[in-house]
Design a protein around this motif. Structure first.
Motif, PDB file in Angstrom:
ATOM      1  N   GLU A 176      -7.089  35.376 -35.946  1.00 23.45           N
ATOM      2  CA  GLU A 176      -6.265  35.945 -37.009  1.00 23.45           C
ATOM      3  C   GLU A 176      -7.028  37.040 -37.762  1.00 23.45           C
ATOM      4  N   TRP A 208      -7.101  39.903 -35.437  1.00 26.40           N
ATOM      5  CA  TRP A 208      -5.746  40.459 -35.298  1.00 26.40           C
ATOM      6  C   TRP A 208      -5.379  41.293 -36.526  1.00 26.40           C
ATOM      7  N   GLN A 251      -1.188  42.290 -27.371  1.00 25.23           N
ATOM      8  CA  GLN A 251      -0.372  43.397 -27.851  1.00 25.23           C
ATOM      9  C   GLN A 251      -1.124  44.692 -27.611  1.00 25.23           C
ATOM     10  N   ARG A 290      -2.971  38.213 -30.546  1.00 23.05           N
ATOM     11  CA  ARG A 290      -2.418  37.474 -31.678  1.00 23.05           C
ATOM     12  C   ARG A 290      -2.957  36.052 -31.681  1.00 23.05           C
TER      13      ARG A 290
END
Ligand code: ZN
Length: 307
Positions: A296, A299, A253, A247
């Motif tokens: 970003e 992600w 994650q 992230r």
């Protein structure tokens, strides 16, 4: 290059041994070699052979042409520390010593061009420490601009009357990217992360890669440290294949379906155990930390694929 009879001369053998030595000593152009070591550590047949000299261009007296060239380190913040200049064709240039075409260093470079010998180019990655780029050829000279045209990887005929077409320059640009820009990216990333995996902190350079946050095939995938992450082989593959995402706030994650799986210690500790954890290693210098914008973008791709 071999002598007329086809047998290798001592010069050929020294060049080839030096090439192998610098590749090995730098872990395949990953860790810089200190200038002091380049002056003292390489031996051939028991004799010490210096790989660099005070000046940027080095030709031992007994060699017929230049042996190595060197570009000094440029401090962070200044543009592209690893080349003298890039021409309109996108190829790198290496400057003459001064402006006298007959200076012995410039002659040594011209002789290397004429005899098509492969040079080693030492590029300053830190003050007084260098990354070796091997198989570097001088393929043309631009006397009015006091410089030579550099090809990384292969010798090609770039003289105006040669049959070289546009594709050759395109090919050379690809070679330059792979043989020069990628090593400089890799060395910058591995150094910024102090030789540790960002996800698990593994500290063995042989098992580390410089991963791109956004692949370099993508328009946004610049070869800058802020688009890089030092990752061990497993975490690199897991990141590239969407097993995990990072992230923009630097939290790892793991893909939802993998969290449900039951398997051995690598899955349990290496992947599931990192879920929800912050990156273990980030660069000290702000400008070298992973770009929030690029993270970003990456992600969002991960989240879209994992949904
Ligand atoms: Zn790792």
């Amino acid at each position: 290059m071999t002598a007329a009879g086809g047998e290798s001369t001592r010069e050929d053998l020294v060049r080839s041994a030096a090439r192998d030595w610098v590749e090995k000593r730098s872990f395949g152009a990953t860790l810089p070699i200190r200038g002091v070591d380049l002056r003292s550590e390489f031996l051939f047949g028991g004799d010490q052979v210096r790989l660099v000299d005070q000046a940027g261009i080095w030709k031992p007296a007994w060699m017929a042409a230049a042996f190595t060239i060197r570009t000094t380190h440029t401090p962070a913040g200044q543009e592209a520390p690893y080349f003298d200049e890039i021409g309109a064709d996108g190829l790198h240039r290496y400057k003459w010593r001064g402006t006298d075409p007959n200076h012995h260093h410039n002659k040594a470079l011209r002789d290397a061009m004429k005899s098509r010998v492969a040079l080693i180019w030492f590029i300053g990655a830190e003050p007084n420490a260098y990354i070796p780029i091997t198989d570097v050829y001088l393929v043309a000279e631009e006397p009015d601009q006091h410089q030579f045209v550099v090809s990384v990887g292969d010798w090609v005929d770039l003289r105006p009357d040669s049959p070289a077409e546009g594709w050759i320059e395109k090919y050379l640009l690809t070679q330059t990217k792979q043989r020069l820009h990628q090593p400089m990216f890799r060395v910058g990333v591995i150094r910024a992360y102090e030789q540790r995996c960002a996800i698990c902190a593994l500290n063995h350079v042989e098992l580390l890669d410089a991963a791109h946050i956004i692949p370099d095939s993508d328009e946004a995938g610049v070869a800058a440290v802020r688009n890089g992450l030092a990752l061990c082989k497993i975490h690199h593959a897991a990141y590239d294949r969407g097993f995990l995402g990072i992230r923009p706030d630097l939290v790892v994650q793991i893909r939802a379906d993998l969290l449900q799986e039951k398997d051995g210690p690598m899955l349990l500790h290496g992947l599931q155990g990192r879920h929800g954890q912050k990156l273990m290693t980030v660069p000290k210098r702000t400008e070298e930390r992973p770009s929030a914008e690029l993270l970003e973008l990456s992600w969002n791709r991960f989240a879209a694929g994992a949904a």
